[in-house]
Design a protein around this motif. Structure first.
Motif, PDB file in Angstrom:
ATOM      1  N   GLU A  31      32.061  32.332  43.891  1.00 11.33           N
ATOM      2  CA  GLU A  31      31.920  33.258  42.780  1.00 11.33           C
ATOM      3  C   GLU A  31      31.310  34.590  43.213  1.00 11.33           C
ATOM      4  O   GLU A  31      31.633  35.642  42.655  1.00 11.33           O
ATOM      5  CB  GLU A  31      31.075  32.627  41.664  1.00 11.33           C
ATOM      6  N   VAL A  32      30.424  34.559  44.205  1.00  9.43           N
ATOM      7  CA  VAL A  32      29.863  35.804  44.730  1.00  9.43           C
ATOM      8  C   VAL A  32      30.968  36.664  45.337  1.00  9.43           C
ATOM      9  O   VAL A  32      31.026  37.880  45.116  1.00  9.43           O
ATOM     10  CB  VAL A  32      28.764  35.518  45.771  1.00  9.43           C
ATOM     11  N   ILE A  33      31.854  36.044  46.105  1.00  6.99           N
ATOM     12  CA  ILE A  33      32.971  36.771  46.718  1.00  6.99           C
ATOM     13  C   ILE A  33      33.834  37.415  45.639  1.00  6.99           C
ATOM     14  O   ILE A  33      34.228  38.580  45.748  1.00  6.99           O
ATOM     15  CB  ILE A  33      33.803  35.823  47.593  1.00  6.99           C
ATOM     16  N   LYS A  34      34.106  36.655  44.594  1.00  8.01           N
ATOM     17  CA  LYS A  34      34.926  37.169  43.488  1.00  8.01           C
ATOM     18  C   LYS A  34      34.214  38.304  42.755  1.00  8.01           C
ATOM     19  O   LYS A  34      34.811  39.356  42.488  1.00  8.01           O
ATOM     20  CB  LYS A  34      35.257  36.027  42.535  1.00  8.01           C
ATOM     21  N   ALA A  35      32.946  38.099  42.416  1.00  6.83           N
ATOM     22  CA  ALA A  35      32.201  39.093  41.646  1.00  6.83           C
ATOM     23  C   ALA A  35      31.997  40.385  42.428  1.00  6.83           C
ATOM     24  O   ALA A  35      31.984  41.473  41.855  1.00  6.83           O
ATOM     25  CB  ALA A  35      30.852  38.513  41.219  1.00  6.83           C
ATOM     26  N   ALA A  36      31.847  40.269  43.748  1.00  5.32           N
ATOM     27  CA  ALA A  36      31.649  41.455  44.587  1.00  5.32           C
ATOM     28  C   ALA A  36      32.965  42.111  44.983  1.00  5.32           C
ATOM     29  O   ALA A  36      32.953  43.168  45.609  1.00  5.32           O
ATOM     30  CB  ALA A  36      30.862  41.078  45.843  1.00  5.32           C
ATOM     31  N   ASP A  37      34.075  41.478  44.629  1.00  4.93           N
ATOM     32  CA  ASP A  37      35.399  42.029  44.915  1.00  4.93           C
ATOM     33  C   ASP A  37      35.626  42.176  46.418  1.00  4.93           C
ATOM     34  O   ASP A  37      36.165  43.178  46.892  1.00  4.93           O
ATOM     35  CB  ASP A  37      35.576  43.390  44.222  1.00  4.93           C
ATOM     36  N   LEU A  38      35.239  41.130  47.159  1.00  9.68           N
ATOM     37  CA  LEU A  38      35.357  41.159  48.619  1.00  9.68           C
ATOM     38  C   LEU A  38      36.708  40.672  49.113  1.00  9.68           C
ATOM     39  O   LEU A  38      37.268  41.235  50.061  1.00  9.68           O
ATOM     40  CB  LEU A  38      34.258  40.297  49.246  1.00  9.68           C
ATOM     41  N   ALA A  39      37.229  39.615  48.515  1.00 13.87           N
ATOM     42  CA  ALA A  39      38.462  39.003  49.016  1.00 13.87           C
ATOM     43  C   ALA A  39      39.027  38.079  47.953  1.00 13.87           C
ATOM     44  O   ALA A  39      38.369  37.769  46.954  1.00 13.87           O
ATOM     45  CB  ALA A  39      38.183  38.219  50.304  1.00 13.87           C
ATOM     46  N   GLU A  40      40.260  37.628  48.184  1.00  9.78           N
ATOM     47  CA  GLU A  40      40.879  36.643  47.311  1.00  9.78           C
ATOM     48  C   GLU A  40      41.791  35.750  48.137  1.00  9.78           C
ATOM     49  O   GLU A  40      42.199  36.115  49.258  1.00  9.78           O
ATOM     50  CB  GLU A  40      41.677  37.322  46.199  1.00  9.78           C
TER      51      GLU A  40
END
Length: 494
Positions: A31-40
């Motif tokens: 969720e951190v990756i998603k919220a920070a818009d780092l990767a998908e």
């Protein structure tokens, strides 16, 4: 009023990330990756698409460390993505170590399958299959065998920034994906002393980079034989402890001895005219260090970026409560220009959004320093800033000139705080034990996390660690240099 459980739930602080670290660490991480818009996740199984904000973080790391490598005498180059299977098979231990992870190219053309789809054309089968590179020792060794003829050609120090593919069965973005980014250094020397010195020098560079730029502490050491890189005589590693108590192998350097020189025929004529095999090394860190940054520094509100590599070090949020106030925007843009003149990476968030939404966006992305400017601050020649690592407790209002004179010290304070609390966590979660029974008892309690440190002689017999791995999913992490090879760290890892 509600039940006691509901009342307790109401008292819990609101967080931007659900689940929290305590509730579900792997879920929190995603969720951190998603919220920070780092990767998908990408359409390709086990692979990821790194988004601009995440890739900017990687680019900053590349730019810094690439400069260090060049100062060390490394030359960058590029080698083929596809490696003939026969090359990989030259070094038996090496191919055995990577065989289960290889993606293999067998055809060079597709054709219609008669069902509306495509299939490899039987007539286009390759004479020899290719492996999508999982690492490049063998293909670079082939070039070195031609480029190195004399002792005058040594040392040869090469590096490439690229992606590799290892067909992972269980993937997690940044930590373990089928394709990932890295740099891989490959060097050749006249003797063992040169190769050993190279490995230790690079390991020290890694430790310095993680400490001074990523604010991540780590323990330097040597891998035990069962954890050594396939085909290496020795593997040097840095082991870092994540907030859930698991170890992450942050970087490695490998003394390959003459193993690859012999399999790839890397020879040179020495000063006496005799033919000798070179001694080679390889070393790397990868985009998994982005995962390490998340798991070392992140909190229940999201990412916390180390200031030295943060894509945006300072975000300026104009607080405009009525119609657009040009004085506020002008002040924000003027401040941004002055910060950029100091060499800082700055963004003015002028999006048409509610101010609280902008604030939460900067928090979730982990921007180290947030500045708020409204009409009142402009009139008084002041601004308010908030450190991401501390939050509202650090909220400070001061004159613009005072801030401009102190902003780099504030960012350094953020870095130092991140590093110190990660170091305290690491040092506070190393348990010294005196026997295998004590080690087993420690890991039998699932509440216990971190490293166990034990005499290496107690676990040197392979059967001991085989049982530990089977019963508790722990492995040896490294023999710390500080303990001169007498002790070994044992723990769970990614």
């Amino acid at each position: 009023m509600g039940t006691p459980a509901q009342q307790q739930q109401q008292k819990k602080p609101q967080t931007a990330i659900t689940p929290t670290r305590a509730d579900d660490f792997p879920g929190w991480y995603q969720e951190v990756i998603k919220a920070a818009d780092l990767a998908e996740n990408s359409p390709v199984r086990g692979c990821m698409t790194i988004k601009p904000y995440g890739y900017a973080l990687w680019e900053n790391m590349v730019q810094i460390f690439d400069g260090w490598l060049k100062d060390y005498g490394i030359q960058n180059c590029a080698f083929p993505l596809l490696i003939p299977v026969s090359f990989l098979a030259k070094e038996a231990e090496h191919v055995e170590g990577f065989a289960k992870e290889c993606a293999v190219v067998t055809h060079h053309r597709l054709e219609a399958d008669g069902k509306g789809g495509l299939r490899p054309a039987p007539s286009a089968e390759l004479e020899e299959p290719y492996v999508v590179r999982p690492t490049s020792e063998t293909i670079i060794g082939d070039s070195m065998s031609r480029w190195i003829q004399s002792y005058r050609d040594l040392p040869m120090k090469l590096n490439q920034w690229c992606s590799v593919m290892r067909w992972e069965m269980r993937t997690r973005m940044f930590l373990r994906t089928s394709e990932f980014f890295w740099h891989e250094g490959h060097c050749a020397f006249k003797d063992h002393e040169g190769a050993e010195k190279d490995c230790i020098t690079i390991q020290d560079m890694y430790e310095k980079f993680f400490r001074e730029y990523l604010a991540i502490p780590g323990i330097k050491g040597i891998k035990t034989p069962d954890e050594r890189f396939p085909g290496a005589d020795q593997t040097y590693s840095i082991e870092s402890l994540m907030q859930d108590g698991k170890a992450l192998q942050a970087a490695t350097s490998h003394d390959l001895g003459q193993n690859f020189a012999k399999s790839c025929n890397i020879k040179y004529q020495d000063e006496t005219g005799q033919e000798q095999f070179a001694h080679t090394t390889s070393w790397a860190f990868s985009s998994r260090v982005i995962g390490a940054i998340i798991m070392t520094h992140g909190d229940d509100d999201g990412m916390i970026m180390p200031p030295m590599v943060a894509p945006t070090q300072v975000v300026i949020i104009p607080v405009i409560k009525a119609d657009e106030d040009p004085a506020v925007m002008n002040a924000a843009n003027d401040l941004a220009a002055k910060l950029k003149a100091q060499g800082l990476r700055v963004k003015v968030d002028d999006r048409n959004m509610r101010t609280p939404d902008k604030m939460w966006d900067s928090i979730k992305k982990g921007i180290p320093l947030r500045i708020e400017i409204g009409a009142r601050e402009v009139a008084e020649g002041k601004l308010t800033h908030v450190r991401r690592d501390i939050g509202k407790e650090s909220k400070t209002t001061e004159t613009t000139e005072e801030f401009l004179g102190n902003v780099k010290n504030v960012l350094k304070a953020v870095h130092d705080n991140l590093y110190q609390r990660a170091l305290d966590f690491q040092n506070g979660n190393i348990k010294d034990v005196s026997s295998v029974d004590e080690m087993r008892a420690y890991f039998a309690d699932e509440k216990n996390i971190g490293f166990v440190r034990i005499d290496y002689s107690a676990v040197k017999d392979g059967g001991v660690m085989d049982a530990m791995k089977k019963d508790f999913a722990v492995t040896t992490r490294c023999l710390p240099h500080a303990d001169k090879g007498q002790k070994v760290l044992v723990g769970r890892s990614y």
